[in-house]
Design a protein around this motif. Structure first.
Motif, PDB file in Angstrom:
ATOM      1  N   LEU A 257      18.255  14.615  20.168  1.00  6.07           N
ATOM      2  CA  LEU A 257      17.123  13.837  19.669  1.00  6.07           C
ATOM      3  C   LEU A 257      16.369  13.147  20.803  1.00  6.07           C
ATOM      4  O   LEU A 257      15.129  13.132  20.817  1.00  6.07           O
ATOM      5  N   ILE A 258      17.089  12.591  21.763  1.00  8.13           N
ATOM      6  CA  ILE A 258      16.410  11.923  22.867  1.00  8.13           C
ATOM      7  C   ILE A 258      15.716  12.935  23.775  1.00  8.13           C
ATOM      8  O   ILE A 258      14.661  12.651  24.369  1.00  8.13           O
ATOM      9  N   PRO A 276       2.783  10.475  14.876  1.00  6.81           N
ATOM     10  CA  PRO A 276       3.630  10.752  13.701  1.00  6.81           C
ATOM     11  C   PRO A 276       4.914  11.501  14.047  1.00  6.81           C
ATOM     12  O   PRO A 276       5.963  11.270  13.424  1.00  6.81           O
ATOM     13  N   PHE A 277       4.838  12.404  15.026  1.00  7.37           N
ATOM     14  CA  PHE A 277       6.026  13.149  15.424  1.00  7.37           C
ATOM     15  C   PHE A 277       7.086  12.211  15.995  1.00  7.37           C
ATOM     16  O   PHE A 277       8.281  12.306  15.673  1.00  7.37           O
ATOM     17  N   LYS A 278       6.653  11.252  16.824  1.00  3.02           N
ATOM     18  CA  LYS A 278       7.607  10.296  17.396  1.00  3.02           C
ATOM     19  C   LYS A 278       8.166   9.363  16.324  1.00  3.02           C
ATOM     20  O   LYS A 278       9.351   8.984  16.372  1.00  3.02           O
ATOM     21  N   ILE A 279       7.345   8.988  15.367  1.00  5.57           N
ATOM     22  CA  ILE A 279       7.842   8.141  14.268  1.00  5.57           C
ATOM     23  C   ILE A 279       8.898   8.888  13.465  1.00  5.57           C
ATOM     24  O   ILE A 279       9.930   8.310  13.076  1.00  5.57           O
ATOM     25  N   THR A 280       8.680  10.173  13.214  1.00  8.83           N
ATOM     26  CA  THR A 280       9.669  10.983  12.486  1.00  8.83           C
ATOM     27  C   THR A 280      10.984  11.069  13.254  1.00  8.83           C
ATOM     28  O   THR A 280      12.070  10.954  12.679  1.00  8.83           O
ATOM     29  N   LEU A 281      10.892  11.246  14.571  1.00 13.50           N
ATOM     30  CA  LEU A 281      12.104  11.271  15.395  1.00 13.50           C
ATOM     31  C   LEU A 281      12.846   9.935  15.336  1.00 13.50           C
ATOM     32  O   LEU A 281      14.077   9.893  15.248  1.00 13.50           O
ATOM     33  N   LEU A 282      12.093   8.849  15.383  1.00 11.23           N
ATOM     34  CA  LEU A 282      12.702   7.525  15.342  1.00 11.23           C
ATOM     35  C   LEU A 282      13.425   7.280  14.014  1.00 11.23           C
ATOM     36  O   LEU A 282      14.544   6.766  13.985  1.00 11.23           O
ATOM     37  N   CYS A 311      19.240   4.575  23.726  1.00 11.06           N
ATOM     38  CA  CYS A 311      18.428   5.710  23.264  1.00 11.06           C
ATOM     39  C   CYS A 311      17.407   5.264  22.225  1.00 11.06           C
ATOM     40  O   CYS A 311      16.239   5.689  22.254  1.00 11.06           O
ATOM     41  N   LEU A 312      17.828   4.405  21.308  1.00 14.97           N
ATOM     42  CA  LEU A 312      16.912   3.905  20.291  1.00 14.97           C
ATOM     43  C   LEU A 312      15.790   3.091  20.927  1.00 14.97           C
ATOM     44  O   LEU A 312      14.610   3.215  20.534  1.00 14.97           O
ATOM     45  N   LEU A 428      12.582   8.605  34.517  1.00 17.00           N
ATOM     46  CA  LEU A 428      13.406   7.964  35.541  1.00 17.00           C
ATOM     47  C   LEU A 428      14.403   6.990  34.916  1.00 17.00           C
ATOM     48  O   LEU A 428      15.597   6.998  35.266  1.00 17.00           O
ATOM     49  N   PHE A 429      13.933   6.187  33.987  1.00 17.85           N
ATOM     50  CA  PHE A 429      14.825   5.223  33.342  1.00 17.85           C
ATOM     51  C   PHE A 429      15.860   5.934  32.477  1.00 17.85           C
ATOM     52  O   PHE A 429      17.037   5.542  32.449  1.00 17.85           O
ATOM     53  N   LEU A 430      15.451   6.986  31.786  1.00 20.18           N
ATOM     54  CA  LEU A 430      16.378   7.745  30.962  1.00 20.18           C
ATOM     55  C   LEU A 430      17.467   8.393  31.813  1.00 20.18           C
ATOM     56  O   LEU A 430      18.660   8.311  31.498  1.00 20.18           O
ATOM     57  N   ALA A 431      17.077   9.032  32.913  1.00 24.87           N
ATOM     58  CA  ALA A 431      18.054   9.705  33.775  1.00 24.87           C
ATOM     59  C   ALA A 431      19.011   8.701  34.408  1.00 24.87           C
ATOM     60  O   ALA A 431      20.232   8.927  34.445  1.00 24.87           O
ATOM     61  N   SER A 432      18.494   7.576  34.888  1.00 27.16           N
ATOM     62  CA  SER A 432      19.370   6.577  35.508  1.00 27.16           C
ATOM     63  C   SER A 432      20.334   5.977  34.494  1.00 27.16           C
ATOM     64  O   SER A 432      21.508   5.730  34.802  1.00 27.16           O
ATOM     65  N   SER A 433      19.877   5.772  33.263  1.00 26.25           N
ATOM     66  CA  SER A 433      20.750   5.207  32.227  1.00 26.25           C
ATOM     67  C   SER A 433      21.859   6.176  31.856  1.00 26.25           C
ATOM     68  O   SER A 433      23.034   5.792  31.749  1.00 26.25           O
TER      69      SER A 433
END
Length: 443
Positions: A257-258, A276-282, A311-312, A428-433
């Motif tokens: 999902l992420i 809308p696509f991002k809202i559906t994913l959320l 992730c959220l 960058l933040f996602l990969a470091s986390s």
């Protein structure tokens, strides 16, 4: 017909005085032909309420071992470990002996455990009463050794650390001790070596359950309870959770999902379906967390919960970024505000000949199959940026230095640049986390 037992006088106990002998001697002739006569053991059974000793100053030595056959439950909320053990105890009763040669080489036979004295060995960390099944038996050897095996379902207190769930490793302690007999009257030892206990237990535990046994170590202790000194043996169990169930049901769907949320940045920013696509994913991620909450520990804050919250949060930030870029592009196409001089200079410095977004004039011309070179007087956006507007154009733009078309082109260029910058910052933040979480799990 089976020949009956001879009279009781033929099979008698000869009890010598303490000065002459220190044991009962069983006249066991006929045991191999007629079985054990319970009458000759009655004297032993009558002493079951007392610790068997000849010299009170000599403690009864009890050898202990066990086999860990199952790890039934690890309750994180109550900090309890429920396990199933087969406990083995061996001690010597000095009042039991017989000559195997007189009994057809019978070296041992089983006796109902309730007829014998049993050491009151218990586990200090246990939180419930050990309910021993009825009808258990113990082996008596011709040298007076009693071998007693009993099953035990133990619920013991254990300090559990679930921060690294589901890659966590727990260390629990099982301490064997007597309840009333001090070190002066009962000493504890080992029936088997620790590595033998580990090998036997690991073969059984490995084939079942959520947990696997890593190892067992022991320590011999002497502990004061008030003024009384007790002999104890502590076994330290190292167990590890099998993470495959949680990796498949928790980490893999969350990672998918992420990853889809990160790929959604490749949708055009001006596309109406991006938000809308991002809202559906959320929403889908929240439903996933609700359904998978039963697999998470009921208490504490494990690292995986931090990962899910991270992730959220990234998905929320991604949605906010999309809303910001969409609002910026909407302003650029409807009512572009005046652009600050420093931002204008920055765009002139960063912008090459290639643009991310065509202007409104270019879109109309492309619909007709024309390029700017085919139309007289129409320049590329890069050329318009540095050109001073005429009096009429400046008047239509409220006296600013740029025309409306130029402002639209610049603000859309700024929106494109911001979208790309925020996307790279997001990655960058996602990969470091993720790398930080993986490193912590590996430790």
């Amino acid at each position: 017909p089976r020949e009956s037992w001879p009279r009781k006088e033929g099979l008698t106990w000869s009890l010598f005085s303490i000065g002459r002998a220190n044991a009962f001697t069983i006249n066991c002739s006929g045991f191999d032909q007629y079985g054990v006569n319970p009458a000759v053991l009655q004297a032993i059974f009558d002493q079951k309420d007392f610790r068997p000793f000849i010299n009170y100053s000599i403690p009864t030595h009890v050898n202990i071992s066990f086999t860990l056959s199952a790890i039934l439950e690890v309750n994180v909320q109550l900090q309890l470990l429920t396990s199933f053990l087969w406990v083995k105890m061996i001690w010597n009763n000095p009042f039991i002996s017989w000559n195997p040669k007189e009994c057809g080489n019978i070296n041992k036979f089983a006796v109902t455990a309730e007829n014998l004295w049993l050491p009151d060995i218990f586990i200090v960390e246990s939180t419930d009463v050990d309910q021993i099944p009825e009808g258990l038996s113990a082996y008596m050897t011709h040298e007076g050794d009693i071998v007693y095996n009993k099953p035990a379902r133990i619920t013991s207190v254990c300090s559990l650390d679930i921060f690294y769930f589901p890659f966590d490793q727990q260390n629990c302690t099982l301490t064997f001790s007597s309840f009333i007999y001090t070190a002066e009257t009962m000493s504890l030892g080992m029936d088997r070596e620790v590595w033998e206990i580990v090998d036997t237990s690991r073969d059984i535990v490995f084939r079942q359950g959520e947990w696997e046994l890593l190892g067992i170590s022991k320590a011999t202790l002497k502990t004061f309870v008030g003024s009384r000194l007790f002999d104890r043996i502590a076994f330290f169990l190292a167990i590890r959770r099998r993470p495959s169930l949680y990796v498949i049901n928790l980490l893999v769907p969350s990672s998918f999902l992420i990853a889809i949320d990160a790929l959604s940045f490749y949708l055009p920013a001006e596309n109406e379906n991006r938000a809308p696509f991002k809202i559906t994913l959320l929403l889908g991620y929240n439903v996933f967390l609700l359904r998978m909450s039963d697999l998470l520990p009921a208490s504490g804050t494990p690292l995986i919960s931090v990962y899910f919250a991270l992730c959220l949060s990234l998905m929320v930030v991604s949605l906010l970024e999309t809303i910001f870029i969409t609002h910026l592009l909407h302003l650029a196409t409807t009512q572009p505000p005046p652009m600050p001089r420093w931002l204008h200079s920055l765009l002139l410095y960063c912008t090459g000949s290639r643009r991310c977004y065509p202007t409104a004039h270019q879109k109309e011309n492309k619909g007709l199959g024309l390029t700017p070179s085919h139309l007289p007087g129409l320049k590329e956006p890069g050329e318009l940026v540095g050109k001073e507007p005429g009096p009429r154009e400046a008047k239509r733009n409220g006296g600013s230095e740029l025309t409306r078309a130029q402002l639209t082109d610049l603000w859309m260029e700024f929106g494109c640049r911001m979208d790309t910058f925020l996307f790279r910052l997001y990655l960058l933040f996602l990969a470091s986390s993720v790398i930080t979480v993986i490193v912590l799990w590996n430790t």
